[in-house]
Write a protein that holds these residues in place. Structure first.
Motif, PDB file in Angstrom:
ATOM      1  N   VAL A  80       0.818  -1.213   0.000  1.00 15.92           N
ATOM      2  CA  VAL A  80       0.000   0.000   0.000  1.00 15.92           C
ATOM      3  C   VAL A  80       0.849   1.259   0.000  1.00 15.92           C
ATOM      4  O   VAL A  80       1.947   1.305   0.556  1.00 15.92           O
ATOM      5  CB  VAL A  80      -0.981   0.029   1.196  1.00 15.92           C
ATOM      6  N   ILE A  81       0.275   2.275  -0.639  1.00 14.74           N
ATOM      7  CA  ILE A  81       0.793   3.639  -0.616  1.00 14.74           C
ATOM      8  C   ILE A  81      -0.361   4.483  -0.109  1.00 14.74           C
ATOM      9  O   ILE A  81      -1.493   4.349  -0.570  1.00 14.74           O
ATOM     10  CB  ILE A  81       1.204   4.116  -2.016  1.00 14.74           C
ATOM     11  N   SER A  82      -0.080   5.372   0.844  1.00 13.08           N
ATOM     12  CA  SER A  82      -1.137   6.225   1.376  1.00 13.08           C
ATOM     13  C   SER A  82      -0.644   7.653   1.515  1.00 13.08           C
ATOM     14  O   SER A  82       0.538   7.892   1.773  1.00 13.08           O
ATOM     15  CB  SER A  82      -1.595   5.729   2.749  1.00 13.08           C
ATOM     16  N   THR A  83      -1.575   8.583   1.356  1.00 16.94           N
ATOM     17  CA  THR A  83      -1.254   9.960   1.696  1.00 16.94           C
ATOM     18  C   THR A  83      -1.153  10.065   3.210  1.00 16.94           C
ATOM     19  O   THR A  83      -1.804   9.324   3.942  1.00 16.94           O
ATOM     20  CB  THR A  83      -2.324  10.932   1.161  1.00 16.94           C
ATOM     21  N   ASN A  84      -0.325  10.979   3.649  1.00 17.19           N
ATOM     22  CA  ASN A  84      -0.083  11.190   5.073  1.00 17.19           C
ATOM     23  C   ASN A  84      -1.137  12.145   5.636  1.00 17.19           C
ATOM     24  O   ASN A  84      -0.830  13.202   6.164  1.00 17.19           O
ATOM     25  CB  ASN A  84       1.328  11.762   5.266  1.00 17.19           C
ATOM     26  N   CYS A  85      -2.396  11.737   5.503  1.00 20.64           N
ATOM     27  CA  CYS A  85      -3.487  12.588   5.963  1.00 20.64           C
ATOM     28  C   CYS A  85      -3.753  12.343   7.440  1.00 20.64           C
ATOM     29  O   CYS A  85      -3.330  11.349   8.012  1.00 20.64           O
ATOM     30  CB  CYS A  85      -4.732  12.332   5.128  1.00 20.64           C
ATOM     31  N   LYS A  86      -4.466  13.266   8.039  1.00 20.15           N
ATOM     32  CA  LYS A  86      -4.875  13.107   9.425  1.00 20.15           C
ATOM     33  C   LYS A  86      -6.048  12.155   9.418  1.00 20.15           C
ATOM     34  O   LYS A  86      -6.939  12.297   8.604  1.00 20.15           O
ATOM     35  CB  LYS A  86      -5.312  14.443  10.027  1.00 20.15           C
ATOM     36  N   SER A  87      -6.272  11.293  10.122  1.00 24.64           N
ATOM     37  CA  SER A  87      -5.472  10.550  11.050  1.00 24.64           C
ATOM     38  C   SER A  87      -5.535   9.103  10.642  1.00 24.64           C
ATOM     39  O   SER A  87      -6.477   8.717   9.995  1.00 24.64           O
ATOM     40  CB  SER A  87      -6.025  10.743  12.458  1.00 24.64           C
ATOM     41  N   GLY A  88      -4.568   8.332  10.981  1.00 20.91           N
ATOM     42  CA  GLY A  88      -4.634   6.901  10.771  1.00 20.91           C
ATOM     43  C   GLY A  88      -3.608   6.259   9.873  1.00 20.91           C
ATOM     44  O   GLY A  88      -2.986   5.289  10.287  1.00 20.91           O
ATOM     45  N   PRO A  89      -3.429   6.728   8.636  1.00 23.29           N
ATOM     46  CA  PRO A  89      -2.518   5.994   7.754  1.00 23.29           C
ATOM     47  C   PRO A  89      -1.096   5.861   8.285  1.00 23.29           C
ATOM     48  O   PRO A  89      -0.522   4.770   8.223  1.00 23.29           O
ATOM     49  CB  PRO A  89      -2.545   6.806   6.449  1.00 23.29           C
ATOM     50  N   SER A  90      -0.526   6.920   8.831  1.00 17.76           N
ATOM     51  CA  SER A  90       0.867   6.818   9.294  1.00 17.76           C
ATOM     52  C   SER A  90       1.000   5.812  10.429  1.00 17.76           C
ATOM     53  O   SER A  90       1.949   5.028  10.458  1.00 17.76           O
ATOM     54  CB  SER A  90       1.422   8.187   9.701  1.00 17.76           C
ATOM     55  N   LEU A 116      -1.034   3.229  10.993  1.00 21.11           N
ATOM     56  CA  LEU A 116      -1.306   1.906  10.434  1.00 21.11           C
ATOM     57  C   LEU A 116      -0.096   1.358   9.674  1.00 21.11           C
ATOM     58  O   LEU A 116       0.172   0.167   9.695  1.00 21.11           O
ATOM     59  CB  LEU A 116      -2.524   1.979   9.514  1.00 21.11           C
ATOM     60  N   LEU A 117       0.668   2.250   9.055  1.00 21.18           N
ATOM     61  CA  LEU A 117       1.830   1.833   8.265  1.00 21.18           C
ATOM     62  C   LEU A 117       3.118   1.776   9.074  1.00 21.18           C
ATOM     63  O   LEU A 117       4.192   1.535   8.524  1.00 21.18           O
ATOM     64  CB  LEU A 117       1.999   2.734   7.047  1.00 21.18           C
ATOM     65  N   GLY A 118       3.013   1.993  10.378  1.00 21.73           N
ATOM     66  CA  GLY A 118       4.157   1.765  11.248  1.00 21.73           C
ATOM     67  C   GLY A 118       5.054   2.962  11.501  1.00 21.73           C
ATOM     68  O   GLY A 118       6.203   2.801  11.914  1.00 21.73           O
ATOM     69  N   PHE A 119       4.560   4.159  11.265  1.00 22.67           N
ATOM     70  CA  PHE A 119       5.335   5.356  11.577  1.00 22.67           C
ATOM     71  C   PHE A 119       5.013   5.801  12.994  1.00 22.67           C
ATOM     72  O   PHE A 119       3.856   5.799  13.403  1.00 22.67           O
ATOM     73  CB  PHE A 119       4.996   6.490  10.600  1.00 22.67           C
ATOM     74  N   ASP A 120       6.042   6.190  13.739  1.00 21.63           N
ATOM     75  CA  ASP A 120       5.855   6.704  15.097  1.00 21.63           C
ATOM     76  C   ASP A 120       5.807   8.218  15.051  1.00 21.63           C
ATOM     77  O   ASP A 120       6.720   8.854  14.523  1.00 21.63           O
ATOM     78  CB  ASP A 120       7.002   6.266  16.011  1.00 21.63           C
ATOM     79  N   GLY A 121       4.766   8.796  15.600  1.00 24.61           N
ATOM     80  CA  GLY A 121       4.659  10.248  15.667  1.00 24.61           C
ATOM     81  C   GLY A 121       4.421  10.874  14.307  1.00 24.61           C
ATOM     82  O   GLY A 121       4.141  10.211  13.320  1.00 24.61           O
ATOM     83  N   GLU A 122       4.528  12.193  14.266  1.00 24.27           N
ATOM     84  CA  GLU A 122       4.302  12.947  13.045  1.00 24.27           C
ATOM     85  C   GLU A 122       5.453  12.713  12.067  1.00 24.27           C
ATOM     86  O   GLU A 122       6.616  12.784  12.435  1.00 24.27           O
ATOM     87  CB  GLU A 122       4.184  14.441  13.351  1.00 24.27           C
ATOM     88  N   LYS A 123       5.126  12.437  10.837  1.00 19.60           N
ATOM     89  CA  LYS A 123       6.140  12.154   9.822  1.00 19.60           C
ATOM     90  C   LYS A 123       6.218  13.322   8.845  1.00 19.60           C
ATOM     91  O   LYS A 123       5.228  13.709   8.251  1.00 19.60           O
ATOM     92  CB  LYS A 123       5.790  10.859   9.073  1.00 19.60           C
ATOM     93  N   ILE A 124       7.420  13.884   8.704  1.00 24.47           N
ATOM     94  CA  ILE A 124       7.655  14.957   7.740  1.00 24.47           C
ATOM     95  C   ILE A 124       8.253  14.319   6.484  1.00 24.47           C
ATOM     96  O   ILE A 124       9.270  13.638   6.544  1.00 24.47           O
ATOM     97  CB  ILE A 124       8.630  16.023   8.299  1.00 24.47           C
TER      98      ILE A 124
END
Length: 165
Positions: free
Chosen positions: A79-89, A91-99
């Motif tokens: 999967v590829i997802s936009t880094n929209c608020k809230s959820g995808p980051s 779900l894809l295993g990113f910790d905290g806000e991703k720049i």
């Protein structure tokens, strides 16, 4: 609407399939002669489309919990997802806000993130997965594994473990 990538390495081409209807349909129809695009419209059998795809793209501007993304992961799609608020980051295993740098993408533990409204970043992410079938295979396995964290039995067991009697 769901964006699906159908890759055909033998013919060296991709087809973008957009399942669903929306106000951009007429604009998308104009692209049919310029790019490989399929517009099947609304479907009652989304799993059929997912099972034929090589990649799933969630291109939302905002989400609550991204159910469509989780459903694609449960089908074992990279999967590829936009880094929209809230959820995808999350779900894809990113910790905290991703720049993410404009025009680029970031690989997470379970999938790839791009910025909202960043067609260049999305293009790079799609080409990356298309040109690296081993990454598609790896993300396929990882996304399925991640989706199991949200299975009914896992959620039930977590609730039982955390209930204070």
């Amino acid at each position: 609407e769901a964006l699906l990538l159908l890759a055909d390495e033998e013919k060296n081409k991709m087809t973008l399939e957009i399942v669903g209807e929306g106000f951009l349909r007429n604009v998308l129809e104009e692209f049919k002669g310029k790019i490989n695009i399929s517009l099947p419209g609304n479907s009652t059998d989304v799993n059929k489309h997912l099972s034929e795809a090589d990649c799933f793209v969630l291109s939302s501007n905002s989400e609550g919990f991204p159910n469509a993304l989780l459903e694609a992961m449960a089908m074992g799609l990279p999967v590829i997802s936009t880094n929209c608020k809230s959820g995808p980051s999350e779900l894809l295993g990113f910790d905290g806000e991703k720049i993410i740098a404009k025009g680029d993408f970031e690989e997470g533990e379970y999938g790839i993130l791009v910025n909202v409204n960043d067609p260049e970043g999305l293009k790079k992410a799609l080409l990356y997965l298309y040109n690296h079938p081993e990454k598609r295979t790896a993300y396929s396995e990882l996304s399925f594994r991640r989706s199991q964290d949200y299975s009914l039995s896992n959620i039930y067991n977590e609730l039982l473990e955390n209930i204070i009697v």
